[in-house]
Scaffold this active site. Structure first.
Site: not given
Length: 151
Positions: A65-68
């Site tokens: 769950i890549p997030h930024g």
């Protein structure tokens, strides 16, 4: 926030080519930038890379769950992709990843960010959902599955 409120068909892509962590993050950033013209691919990629430097967003069992966070944006951007082949992603279980649900949120939406991440993790943590995602043969099928529109 419900997944059907987050995802759009143009940000849900099945069988994306990718052989590296950076390559997958670039693909995700490109998909998001094409769908949301108010954010650049570079800006999106930098947000993901900055978060990955803290620790991997690979949560195990082939899922990440890549997030930024994005400055000067008010819209949440979500991207769901599967890759043609699993990719080494420094996941907590050291297993390669083939399901990626990326999230970009406005810098000042911290509480909503946490709630949305929890909803995504719960959805992907369901073994049945992960299995159904992996069986999808098209982007349309993946979108319908993720948003509960499957027949």
């Amino acid at each position: 926030m419900k997944l059907e409120q987050l995802l759009s068909p143009d940000c849900t892509v099945c069988a994306v080519p990718g052989t590296s962590k950076k390559g997958v993050l670039q693909q995700i950033s490109r998909i998001a930038a094409n769908a949301f013209k108010n954010a650049t691919e570079k800006e999106l990629l930098n947000a993901l890379v900055a978060r990955e430097k803290l620790s991997s967003t690979g949560i195990g069992k082939g899922i990440a769950i890549p997030h930024g966070r994005l400055l000067d944006h008010q819209q949440i951007i979500a991207v769901l992709i599967t890759t043609e082949k699993p990719v080494s992603f420094d996941a907590i279980d050291d297993q390669p990843v083939d399901i990626f649900f990326a999230l970009f949120v406005p810098e000042d939406h911290c509480q909503q960010h946490l709630q949305t991440l929890a909803a995504i993790a719960a959805f992907l943590g369901d073994k049945g959902n992960a299995k159904r995602i992996r069986k999808c043969q098209s982007s349309e099928q993946l979108f319908k599955m993720a948003t509960g529109q499957q027949d």
